[in-house]
Design an enzyme around this catalytic site. Structure first.
Site, mmCIF file in Angstrom:
data_model
loop_
_atom_site.group_PDB
_atom_site.id
_atom_site.type_symbol
_atom_site.label_atom_id
_atom_site.label_comp_id
_atom_site.label_asym_id
_atom_site.label_seq_id
_atom_site.Cartn_x
_atom_site.Cartn_y
_atom_site.Cartn_z
ATOM 1 N N CYS A 1 -59.994 -2.718 -51.835
ATOM 2 C CA CYS A 1 -58.946 -2.620 -50.810
ATOM 3 C C CYS A 1 -57.975 -1.477 -51.119
ATOM 4 C CB CYS A 1 -58.185 -3.943 -50.718
ATOM 5 S SG CYS A 1 -56.931 -3.924 -49.430
ATOM 6 N N CYS B 1 -51.057 -4.182 -53.387
ATOM 7 C CA CYS B 1 -50.356 -5.450 -53.663
ATOM 8 C C CYS B 1 -50.481 -5.782 -55.161
ATOM 9 C CB CYS B 1 -50.952 -6.568 -52.818
ATOM 10 S SG CYS B 1 -51.112 -6.104 -51.073
ATOM 11 N N CYS C 1 -52.848 -8.560 -56.647
ATOM 12 C CA CYS C 1 -54.188 -8.781 -56.106
ATOM 13 C C CYS C 1 -55.301 -8.093 -56.898
ATOM 14 C CB CYS C 1 -54.232 -8.314 -54.653
ATOM 15 S SG CYS C 1 -55.799 -8.708 -53.859
ATOM 16 N N CYS D 1 -61.472 -20.733 -43.646
ATOM 17 C CA CYS D 1 -60.634 -19.538 -43.650
ATOM 18 C C CYS D 1 -61.387 -18.364 -44.276
ATOM 19 C CB CYS D 1 -59.362 -19.852 -44.436
ATOM 20 S SG CYS D 1 -58.254 -18.450 -44.514
ATOM 21 N N CYS E 1 -60.019 -19.748 -39.282
ATOM 22 C CA CYS E 1 -58.865 -18.954 -39.699
ATOM 23 C C CYS E 1 -59.400 -17.660 -40.294
ATOM 24 C CB CYS E 1 -58.068 -19.736 -40.745
ATOM 25 S SG CYS E 1 -56.690 -18.790 -41.429
ATOM 26 N N CYS F 1 -50.377 -18.372 -39.467
ATOM 27 C CA CYS F 1 -50.355 -18.926 -40.826
ATOM 28 C C CYS F 1 -49.661 -17.864 -41.679
ATOM 29 C CB CYS F 1 -51.783 -19.175 -41.307
ATOM 30 S SG CYS F 1 -51.895 -19.641 -43.046
ATOM 31 N N ARG G 1 -48.994 -25.586 -46.985
ATOM 32 C CA ARG G 1 -50.195 -25.633 -47.838
ATOM 33 C C ARG G 1 -49.871 -25.260 -49.274
ATOM 34 N NH1 ARG G 1 -53.184 -22.600 -45.110
ATOM 35 N NH2 ARG G 1 -53.821 -24.349 -43.849
HETATM 36 N N1 SAM Z 1 -56.160 -8.435 -47.163
HETATM 37 C C1 SAM Z 1 -55.526 -9.428 -46.395
HETATM 38 C C2 SAM Z 1 -54.022 -9.396 -46.498
HETATM 39 O O1 SAM Z 1 -53.506 -9.078 -47.546
HETATM 40 O O2 SAM Z 1 -53.359 -9.697 -45.510
HETATM 41 C C3 SAM Z 1 -56.011 -10.818 -46.660
HETATM 42 C C4 SAM Z 1 -56.287 -11.366 -48.038
HETATM 43 S S1 SAM Z 1 -54.923 -11.565 -49.129
HETATM 44 C C5 SAM Z 1 -55.808 -11.901 -50.604
HETATM 45 C C6 SAM Z 1 -54.098 -13.054 -48.654
HETATM 46 C C7 SAM Z 1 -52.933 -13.538 -49.473
HETATM 47 O O3 SAM Z 1 -53.381 -14.154 -50.668
HETATM 48 C C8 SAM Z 1 -51.906 -12.545 -49.951
HETATM 49 O O4 SAM Z 1 -51.012 -12.159 -48.956
HETATM 50 C C9 SAM Z 1 -51.214 -13.313 -51.051
HETATM 51 O O5 SAM Z 1 -50.116 -14.053 -50.542
HETATM 52 C C10 SAM Z 1 -52.299 -14.272 -51.553
HETATM 53 N N2 SAM Z 1 -52.730 -13.890 -52.912
HETATM 54 C C11 SAM Z 1 -53.535 -12.856 -53.241
HETATM 55 N N3 SAM Z 1 -53.691 -12.769 -54.570
HETATM 56 C C12 SAM Z 1 -52.959 -13.755 -55.125
HETATM 57 C C13 SAM Z 1 -52.691 -14.170 -56.470
HETATM 58 N N4 SAM Z 1 -53.191 -13.528 -57.511
HETATM 59 N N5 SAM Z 1 -51.895 -15.243 -56.659
HETATM 60 C C14 SAM Z 1 -51.362 -15.903 -55.599
HETATM 61 N N6 SAM Z 1 -51.574 -15.546 -54.308
HETATM 62 C C15 SAM Z 1 -52.352 -14.487 -54.068
HETATM 63 C C1 DTB Z 2 -53.017 -17.504 -48.964
HETATM 64 O O1 DTB Z 2 -51.772 -17.540 -48.774
HETATM 65 N N1 DTB Z 2 -53.614 -17.816 -50.105
HETATM 66 C C2 DTB Z 2 -55.043 -17.622 -50.015
HETATM 67 C C3 DTB Z 2 -55.236 -17.305 -48.512
HETATM 68 N N2 DTB Z 2 -53.898 -17.160 -48.036
HETATM 69 C C4 DTB Z 2 -56.133 -16.229 -48.085
HETATM 70 C C5 DTB Z 2 -55.578 -16.614 -50.979
HETATM 71 C C6 DTB Z 2 -55.276 -16.940 -52.422
HETATM 72 C C7 DTB Z 2 -55.913 -15.920 -53.304
HETATM 73 C C8 DTB Z 2 -55.717 -16.220 -54.759
HETATM 74 C C9 DTB Z 2 -56.251 -15.171 -55.643
HETATM 75 C C10 DTB Z 2 -57.718 -14.918 -55.554
HETATM 76 O O2 DTB Z 2 -58.544 -15.870 -55.554
HETATM 77 O O3 DTB Z 2 -58.102 -13.733 -55.562
HETATM 78 FE FE1 SF4 Z 3 -55.764 -5.801 -50.074
HETATM 79 FE FE2 SF4 Z 3 -55.345 -7.760 -51.784
HETATM 80 FE FE3 SF4 Z 3 -53.281 -6.610 -50.600
HETATM 81 FE FE4 SF4 Z 3 -54.941 -8.174 -49.148
HETATM 82 S S1 SF4 Z 3 -53.625 -8.833 -50.823
HETATM 83 S S2 SF4 Z 3 -54.140 -6.170 -48.599
HETATM 84 S S3 SF4 Z 3 -56.882 -7.735 -50.208
HETATM 85 S S4 SF4 Z 3 -54.697 -5.616 -52.029
#
Ligand code: SAM
Ligand code: DTB
Ligand code: SF4
Length: 330
Positions: free
Chosen positions: A63, A67, A70, A107, A138, A198, A276
């Protein structure tokens, strides 16, 4: 610090959209806050039901966003490999498994800044197929144009997940490649398309209590509160900015009582929303999770995996539900 009666009176008089009211809730003695949250929960929800959602990463890694939490960002050295968008058949078989294990919502998450036009037909087919199986659908695909939101809505998408993640003030310390306003713009397009929203965030990224107040204040200040509010505890992933910064410093991550407190305040200020208890359950004790359910969390992600990290798994959750007398909700 105000007493419960004064805080309740403030809520009755001014509603719960004022920052001051949210701050006063955070300041309440913990048990008084829990009592208030539980009472709201009883009025709006079936109190001992917890809805189950299953996550599937339909497009993993690579990606372009940065973030800091992530594993899927190109900026992270987490070992997560970039894959291409899954085929519809593989998504259908994962959805069938999710349904068989008791999930009511499926989802689908993609590691994109935004979907490309060429991916839309496949995404719409995924939505139609999941809906046809009798599951709620979702998706979380990053930023959307109005035309993309409308097309997803037309295909029958029930929810779109797009998190504000944290307070407007703390946001730029976590993500620099898109702004808080970009997120609000996508949320407005989702809302305009008729898809349910959501939207939530992550606790334990080094933010302050004030940031958590401002985060919830931003959610209640949306034109309509989100129907679904995922509250994640940071999963510190090695190779990510936040994972590396916070590794070995448990104090920097969220205290379990403070997390439950945030759940309780969310429950009170967004009484109708599903709250959630999302990422981070794997590192929580049964008691900490029980506190979150008591505080008003009424949904979890079920199954062994979130997107790239492990989740508690069905048998651990079944045992916890049994201990607490909880049942999977619809
Ligand atoms: N790329 C899309 C976006 O960012 O909108 C969708 C996937 S993203 C992984 C969805 C959400 O997962 C993020 O906004 C964040 O709140 C949560 N998330 C991602 N990595 C995480 C982590 N290591 N710990 C907790 N929450 C996480
Ligand atoms: C959200 O708020 N939490 C979920 C879902 N929306 C997509 C994602 C959590 C991701 C946790 C880290 C991972 O597994 O990479
Ligand atoms: Fe990309 Fe992860 Fe950020 Fe979603 S949370 S936009 S997958 S870097």
């Amino acid at each position: 610090m105000q007493g419960t009666d004064a805080v309740q009176e403030g809520l009755d008089r001014k509603g719960c959209k004022e920052r001051e009211q949210i701050a006063a809730l955070f300041d309440l003695p913990f048990f008084d806050l829990l009592m208030m949250a539980r009472s709201v929960h009883h009025s709006y929800h079936r109190p001992n039901e917890v809805q189950l959602s299953t996550l599937l990463s339909i497009k993993t890694g690579g990606c372009a966003e940065d973030c800091g939490y992530c594993s899927q960002s190109v900026a992270a050295e987490s070992g997560v490999k970039a894959e291409k968008l899954m085929d519809v058949e593989a998504v259908i078989s994962a959805a069938a498994e999710a349904k068989a294990s008791g999930s009511t919502r499926f989802c689908m998450g993609a590691a994109w800044r935004e979907p490309k036009e060429r991916d839309m037909p496949k995404l719409l087919e995924m939505v139609r197929s999941v809906k046809a199986m009798g599951l709620e659908s979702c998706m979380t695909l990053g930023m959307l144009t109005q035309a993309q939101a409308d097309a997803l809505s037309e295909a029958g998408l029930d929810y779109y997940n797009h998190n504000i993640d944290t307070s407007p003030e703390f946001y730029s310390q976590v993500i620099t490649t898109r702004t808080f306003q970009d997120r609000l713009d996508t949320l407005a397009r989702v809302r305009a398309s008729g898809i349910s929203v959501c939207c939530g965030g992550i606790m334990g990224m080094g933010e302050t209590r004030d940031d958590r107040i401002d985060f919830l204040h931003a959610l209640v200040s949306l034109p309509q509160p989100p129907e679904s509010v995922p509250l994640n505890a940071l999963v510190p992933i090695p190779g990510t900015v936040l994972g590396d910064m916070l590794a070995g410093t448990p104090m920097a991550q969220i205290d379990e009582i403070e997390f439950a407190r945030t759940v309780a305040v969310a429950r009170i200020v967004m009484p109708e929303s599903i709250v959630r208890l999302s990422a981070g359950r794997e590192s929580m004790s049964d008691s900490a999770q029980a506190l979150c359910f008591l505080a008003g969390a009424n949904s979890i992600f079920s199954g062994d995996r979130l997107l790239t990290t492990p989740n508690n798994g069905q048998s651990a959750d079944a045992a916890l539900f049994q201990k607490l007398g909880l049942t999977p909700g619809s």
